[in-house]
Scaffold this active site. Sequence first.
Site, mmCIF file in Angstrom:
data_model
loop_
_atom_site.group_PDB
_atom_site.id
_atom_site.type_symbol
_atom_site.label_atom_id
_atom_site.label_comp_id
_atom_site.label_asym_id
_atom_site.label_seq_id
_atom_site.Cartn_x
_atom_site.Cartn_y
_atom_site.Cartn_z
ATOM 1 N N LYS A 72 33.974 42.217 21.345
ATOM 2 C CA LYS A 72 35.192 42.679 22.027
ATOM 3 C C LYS A 72 36.397 42.729 21.390
ATOM 4 O O LYS A 72 37.136 43.450 21.377
ATOM 5 C CB LYS A 72 35.289 41.699 23.586
ATOM 6 C CG LYS A 72 34.049 41.957 24.404
ATOM 7 C CD LYS A 72 33.863 40.883 25.459
ATOM 8 C CE LYS A 72 32.488 41.333 26.179
ATOM 9 N NZ LYS A 72 32.449 40.254 27.315
ATOM 10 N N GLN A 111 35.189 35.079 29.192
ATOM 11 C CA GLN A 111 33.719 35.036 29.038
ATOM 12 C C GLN A 111 32.630 33.964 29.743
ATOM 13 O O GLN A 111 33.038 33.070 29.778
ATOM 14 C CB GLN A 111 33.369 35.027 27.395
ATOM 15 C CG GLN A 111 32.054 35.309 27.002
ATOM 16 C CD GLN A 111 31.692 36.774 26.949
ATOM 17 O OE1 GLN A 111 32.402 37.708 27.014
ATOM 18 N NE2 GLN A 111 30.426 37.004 27.304
ATOM 19 N N ASP A 127 36.871 43.076 34.000
ATOM 20 C CA ASP A 127 35.467 42.889 34.126
ATOM 21 C C ASP A 127 35.045 43.636 35.432
ATOM 22 O O ASP A 127 33.702 43.732 35.587
ATOM 23 C CB ASP A 127 35.022 41.293 34.335
ATOM 24 C CG ASP A 127 34.562 40.925 33.046
ATOM 25 O OD1 ASP A 127 33.773 41.850 32.284
ATOM 26 O OD2 ASP A 127 34.872 39.582 32.421
HETATM 27 N N1 GUN Z 1 28.650 37.398 30.175
HETATM 28 C C1 GUN Z 1 27.608 38.337 30.008
HETATM 29 N N2 GUN Z 1 28.183 39.544 30.223
HETATM 30 C C2 GUN Z 1 29.515 39.569 30.490
HETATM 31 C C3 GUN Z 1 30.588 40.424 30.974
HETATM 32 O O1 GUN Z 1 30.354 41.649 30.940
HETATM 33 N N3 GUN Z 1 31.593 39.908 30.950
HETATM 34 C C4 GUN Z 1 32.057 38.367 31.051
HETATM 35 N N4 GUN Z 1 33.218 38.014 31.235
HETATM 36 N N5 GUN Z 1 31.015 37.516 30.758
HETATM 37 C C5 GUN Z 1 29.947 38.169 30.489
#
Ligand code: GUN
Length: 290
Positions: free
Chosen positions: A53, A97, A120
Amino acid sequence: MSATIIDGKAIAQEVRSGVAEKVRALKERGINPCLAVILVGANPASVSYVTGKRKALAEAGMLDKSVDLPESTSEEELLSIIDSLNKDPAVHGILVQLPLPKHIDEDKVIMRIAPEKDVDGFHPVNVGNMVIGRDGFLPCTPHGIIVLLKHMGIETSGKHAVVIGRSNIVGKPVALLLARKDVNCTVTICHTGTPDIGSFTRNADIVIVASGHPHTLTKDMVKPGAVVIDVGVNRIPDATKKSGFRLVGDADFDDIKETASYITPVPGGVGPMTIAMLMYNTLESAARIV
Ligand code: GUN
């Protein structure tokens, strides 16, 4: 017949190039899109996702306000960091995350992020807006799946889509997006309480598998010519790899590609789209304040 392999990496790159172009235009108007990516602890999969990311942010020309916190971070500390990012006008998006260490309540954390910075799309306000078709941030993986289907020109209207999995991050939201008028699928959700998942998937034109377990979808469960979207990312021990593992999805790719019409690979299918749609949401958030 052998399936067309959907190149999620290439499609994600196209989305990201489009975002980068719009970021340049916004910067000319004095707006620098910025995402705060918060990582608590050092879960290896999370570290790898967060690294991806952050790289994507740099490539799109967006600011990256990284926050790396130790595993021992208290819930209070994390919530107060979110409070200050919520107040900071230079920050357009906040992503924590998941999963978080066990002593932190994920629900509380998600609820604390200002909905207008929740790129998100996990906050109940954004979830609610998605359900009733109002503007808001769409969750990245489900949105990425819809973009993949559209990009490949796959006919979805009137088709039967079966979703395996009912998570808040993928299963439930993707089922809702598939049922929206612009996609127009008839949707079935299968989950751990479904006695015979194959009896549903064998009637599906599109199967979205997001169970979190390898071998969930086997060749005998797929109708010839069906479209298979594999959301799984599972680490399987592999002594021939330097890392000691390899990634596999939730579907038996090698077998199913012989009968499906389209299939996403793992890695290189849905995963890159999640990051691309996160860049898209961050850009949208920054553009909204113009
Ligand atoms: N953990 C697994 N997929 C995601 C996601 O799309 N966003 C976040 N914040 N955590 C995750």
